[in-house]
Each structure stands twice: as structure tokens, then as C-alpha cells.
Design a protein around this motif. Sequence first.
Motif, PDB file in Angstrom:
ATOM      1  N   LEU A 108       0.822  -1.215   0.000  1.00 25.67           N
ATOM      2  CA  LEU A 108       0.000   0.000   0.000  1.00 25.67           C
ATOM      3  C   LEU A 108       0.855   1.264   0.000  1.00 25.67           C
ATOM      4  CD1 LEU A 108      -2.971  -0.744   2.433  1.00 25.67           C
ATOM      5  CD2 LEU A 108      -2.943  -0.797  -0.058  1.00 25.67           C
ATOM      6  N   SER A 109       2.061   1.177   0.572  1.00 24.51           N
ATOM      7  CA  SER A 109       2.930   2.363   0.623  1.00 24.51           C
ATOM      8  C   SER A 109       3.300   2.850  -0.770  1.00 24.51           C
ATOM      9  CB  SER A 109       4.187   2.067   1.431  1.00 24.51           C
ATOM     10  OG  SER A 109       4.992   1.091   0.784  1.00 24.51           O
ATOM     11  N   VAL A 110       3.225   1.952  -1.762  1.00 25.31           N
ATOM     12  CA  VAL A 110       3.512   2.353  -3.141  1.00 25.31           C
ATOM     13  C   VAL A 110       2.522   3.411  -3.602  1.00 25.31           C
ATOM     14  CG1 VAL A 110       3.680   1.518  -5.520  1.00 25.31           C
ATOM     15  CG2 VAL A 110       4.527   0.106  -3.646  1.00 25.31           C
ATOM     16  N   LEU A 111       1.289   3.353  -3.086  1.00 24.99           N
ATOM     17  CA  LEU A 111       0.266   4.331  -3.482  1.00 24.99           C
ATOM     18  C   LEU A 111       0.600   5.737  -2.995  1.00 24.99           C
ATOM     19  CD1 LEU A 111      -2.952   2.234  -2.725  1.00 24.99           C
ATOM     20  CD2 LEU A 111      -1.924   2.694  -4.957  1.00 24.99           C
ATOM     21  N   MET A 112       1.435   5.839  -1.972  1.00 21.99           N
ATOM     22  CA  MET A 112       1.771   7.152  -1.412  1.00 21.99           C
ATOM     23  C   MET A 112       2.980   7.783  -2.092  1.00 21.99           C
ATOM     24  SD  MET A 112       1.076   6.474   2.653  1.00 21.99           S
ATOM     25  CE  MET A 112       1.904   4.887   2.737  1.00 21.99           C
ATOM     26  N   VAL A 113       3.602   7.067  -3.005  1.00 20.18           N
ATOM     27  CA  VAL A 113       4.779   7.575  -3.712  1.00 20.18           C
ATOM     28  C   VAL A 113       4.358   8.051  -5.095  1.00 20.18           C
ATOM     29  CG1 VAL A 113       7.087   7.029  -4.554  1.00 20.18           C
ATOM     30  CG2 VAL A 113       6.240   5.960  -2.461  1.00 20.18           C
ATOM     31  N   PRO A 114       4.706   9.266  -5.492  1.00 20.63           N
ATOM     32  CA  PRO A 114       4.350   9.741  -6.843  1.00 20.63           C
ATOM     33  C   PRO A 114       4.909   8.820  -7.911  1.00 20.63           C
ATOM     34  CG  PRO A 114       5.171  11.548  -5.485  1.00 20.63           C
ATOM     35  CD  PRO A 114       5.417  10.292  -4.707  1.00 20.63           C
ATOM     36  N   SER A 115       4.114   8.553  -8.929  1.00 23.23           N
ATOM     37  CA  SER A 115       4.538   7.622  -9.982  1.00 23.23           C
ATOM     38  C   SER A 115       5.782   8.100 -10.722  1.00 23.23           C
ATOM     39  CB  SER A 115       3.390   7.412 -10.976  1.00 23.23           C
ATOM     40  OG  SER A 115       3.002   8.651 -11.565  1.00 23.23           O
ATOM     41  N   GLN A 116       6.014   9.426 -10.732  1.00 24.84           N
ATOM     42  CA  GLN A 116       7.183   9.958 -11.429  1.00 24.84           C
ATOM     43  C   GLN A 116       8.497   9.482 -10.813  1.00 24.84           C
ATOM     44  OE1 GLN A 116       4.601  11.705 -10.429  1.00 24.84           O
ATOM     45  NE2 GLN A 116       3.674  12.545 -12.288  1.00 24.84           N
ATOM     46  N   VAL A 117       8.448   9.100  -9.536  1.00 26.23           N
ATOM     47  CA  VAL A 117       9.664   8.636  -8.858  1.00 26.23           C
ATOM     48  C   VAL A 117      10.179   7.343  -9.480  1.00 26.23           C
ATOM     49  CG1 VAL A 117      10.580   7.807  -6.641  1.00 26.23           C
ATOM     50  CG2 VAL A 117       9.016   9.755  -6.698  1.00 26.23           C
ATOM     51  N   PHE A 118       9.270   6.537 -10.030  1.00 29.38           N
ATOM     52  CA  PHE A 118       9.655   5.244 -10.586  1.00 29.38           C
ATOM     53  C   PHE A 118      10.120   5.324 -12.036  1.00 29.38           C
ATOM     54  CE2 PHE A 118       6.256   4.346  -7.438  1.00 29.38           C
ATOM     55  CZ  PHE A 118       7.024   3.635  -6.523  1.00 29.38           C
ATOM     56  N   LEU A 119       9.993   6.484 -12.667  1.00 34.58           N
ATOM     57  CA  LEU A 119      10.295   6.584 -14.095  1.00 34.58           C
ATOM     58  C   LEU A 119      11.751   6.240 -14.404  1.00 34.58           C
ATOM     59  CD1 LEU A 119       8.306   9.787 -15.156  1.00 34.58           C
ATOM     60  CD2 LEU A 119       7.733   7.390 -15.574  1.00 34.58           C
ATOM     61  N   LEU A 120      12.690   6.819 -13.675  1.00 30.64           N
ATOM     62  CA  LEU A 120      14.111   6.585 -13.958  1.00 30.64           C
ATOM     63  C   LEU A 120      14.518   5.136 -13.702  1.00 30.64           C
ATOM     64  CD1 LEU A 120      16.815   7.661 -14.866  1.00 30.64           C
ATOM     65  CD2 LEU A 120      17.239   8.469 -12.525  1.00 30.64           C
ATOM     66  N   PRO A 121      14.188   4.542 -12.532  1.00 29.11           N
ATOM     67  CA  PRO A 121      14.549   3.127 -12.337  1.00 29.11           C
ATOM     68  C   PRO A 121      13.917   2.205 -13.385  1.00 29.11           C
ATOM     69  CG  PRO A 121      13.914   4.135 -10.253  1.00 29.11           C
ATOM     70  CD  PRO A 121      13.581   5.120 -11.313  1.00 29.11           C
ATOM     71  N   GLN A 122      12.661   2.459 -13.714  1.00 32.67           N
ATOM     72  CA  GLN A 122      12.012   1.617 -14.717  1.00 32.67           C
ATOM     73  C   GLN A 122      12.674   1.779 -16.075  1.00 32.67           C
ATOM     74  OE1 GLN A 122       7.854   2.697 -14.606  1.00 32.67           O
ATOM     75  NE2 GLN A 122       7.390   1.292 -12.932  1.00 32.67           N
ATOM     76  N   TYR A 123      13.038   3.014 -16.424  1.00 34.26           N
ATOM     77  CA  TYR A 123      13.678   3.251 -17.716  1.00 34.26           C
ATOM     78  C   TYR A 123      15.030   2.542 -17.788  1.00 34.26           C
ATOM     79  CZ  TYR A 123      15.661   5.698 -21.719  1.00 34.26           C
ATOM     80  OH  TYR A 123      16.228   5.981 -22.927  1.00 34.26           O
ATOM     81  N   MET A 124      15.793   2.574 -16.700  1.00 36.42           N
ATOM     82  CA  MET A 124      17.098   1.903 -16.678  1.00 36.42           C
ATOM     83  C   MET A 124      16.931   0.392 -16.841  1.00 36.42           C
ATOM     84  SD  MET A 124      18.963   4.087 -13.643  1.00 36.42           S
ATOM     85  CE  MET A 124      20.470   3.134 -13.737  1.00 36.42           C
ATOM     86  N   ILE A 125      15.894  -0.166 -16.240  1.00 34.34           N
ATOM     87  CA  ILE A 125      15.631  -1.600 -16.398  1.00 34.34           C
ATOM     88  C   ILE A 125      15.271  -1.923 -17.845  1.00 34.34           C
ATOM     89  CG2 ILE A 125      14.078  -3.477 -15.754  1.00 34.34           C
ATOM     90  CD1 ILE A 125      13.855  -2.188 -12.986  1.00 34.34           C
TER      91      ILE A 125
END
Length: 270
Positions: A108-125
Amino acid sequence: MKGKNIWIHVILIIGAVMMVIPFIWMLLTSLKTYAESVHIPPKIFPKDFQWKNYEEVFELLPFFKFMFNTIIVTVARTIGQLFLCSLAAYAFARIRFPGRNILFVLVLSVLMVPSQVFLLPQYMIIVKLNWLNTLQSVIVPGLFSAFGTFLLRQFFMGLPKELEEAARLDGCNHFQIYWKIMLPLAKPGLIALGIFTALWSWNELMWPLIVNSSSEKMTLSVGLSSLQGQYLTNYPILMAGSFLAILPMLLLFMFLQKRFIEGIAITGGK
């Protein structure tokens, strides 16, 4: 009580009209000339309906190719979330294991984090996997969601425990209980999650724009954004393309509206 109900309906009607006005304005703008679309004061109705604006959308963009890509992404994400989120939700709702509540809080804590935070790690993957300019780069990150897990967990928690106990007496394991008993009973919740996922996938712009630069792999939202120029935007053509893009989702919602409301109401009630 009758007077109170009348005011409630009046407020709901006003709210509905306010929600519909942007769609009506989009449709009317798609039938205007460019001069009419930027005229001040604004002209509500076009002098002559410009149906050629819709023809120009197909001339400027490979519209059907974009729609085909969007359908693939939307269907794959929706099926993935319905399966994976329902599996996780069933485990959190029905299976007791050490650290279950802590793990659910972390999800559930993932819902409290802005989705933009995951853009760079996901892009690197995606770069490491050599998936740039492919449809799987858009599909895979959207196959699971914390929201879908939470929504279906609430639904599973409201189902009678007697059904599960009866299935155990018949020799069913956890997966058989999930697949044959719980999943069919959770159909309203699955439909609600399916509509949420389909709308989100159909309209998503940022992530497909980041990982795809090839026109062969673009989705509708990215393709339509190319109609917006840096200094000049032909609003009638942009609105025509946007209206064509929302039609499939509008028809989907109208077809499943009753089931969608039922799923949200039952999940909220539980």
C-alpha cells in the motif's frame, strides 16, 4: 423528504451537465474551422460542419496503427492486472503467513509515492533488457498495481468463510479455491478493476512517450500529442482525433456501467 430528494437530483443533474460540457465542446470544436476555434469571443456552434477534419486525422497520422498498439497494450495490462492482482489479493485476504500485514502495508505504501519517482529506475531496467521501442516496454510495468490488490483484497475479505471451509473438506488446495470458487464470486470487483485499468492504460501518455520513439510502436495518446505544434496547434483536428480516441472507452463504460457501479458499491460496503 420529497423536497430534499428533489434538491439532491438537481445537484446531481448540475454535476452531470458540468461533466458532459467538455465532451460536447470537444465534439463541436472538432467540427469547426481553425478560425472559429480560436475566435474571441468563442463561437459555440460552427457555421458549417467541417467533417473533413476527421479525414485529415487519418491523413496526418497512422491512426489505426496507433489504435492497434493501444488495444494490445490495454488488453495485455488489463488481463495481467486481473490475474496477478487477484492472486495477491486472495493471498492477503485468505492465507495466513508470517509478516502478511507488514507486507500488505509495504504494498500500500507504493500508493503514497508519486509515480514519477519510478520513471528513472524503470527506464534503466528497460534499457538493460534492450526493450526500448517495443510494446513490452509499455506493457510489463503495468501488469501489477497496488491499487488493484487493495481493491480486490477488500472484496475477497467480504466473501463467506464457509465457502472456503467447504472447499477444503472437498480436498481443494488454495489455488483451486481461488480459481473455482473465489474468482467467479469476485466478478463485480474484477470488472471494476478491469475498467479502471483499461481507462488508465488507454490514456497513459508519459511512460509510452519515454520508452517509444518509433511511430510503429506508438500508442494513441502519444500519436495525438504530435498534433500539438510548438507554435501553432490546429485545434479542430486535435479535437477530432481525441474524440475518435475516446469512443472505444466510452462504449466500454456504457456497456459495463451497471457492473462497474455494482463492483465499487460492493467493495466499498465490505
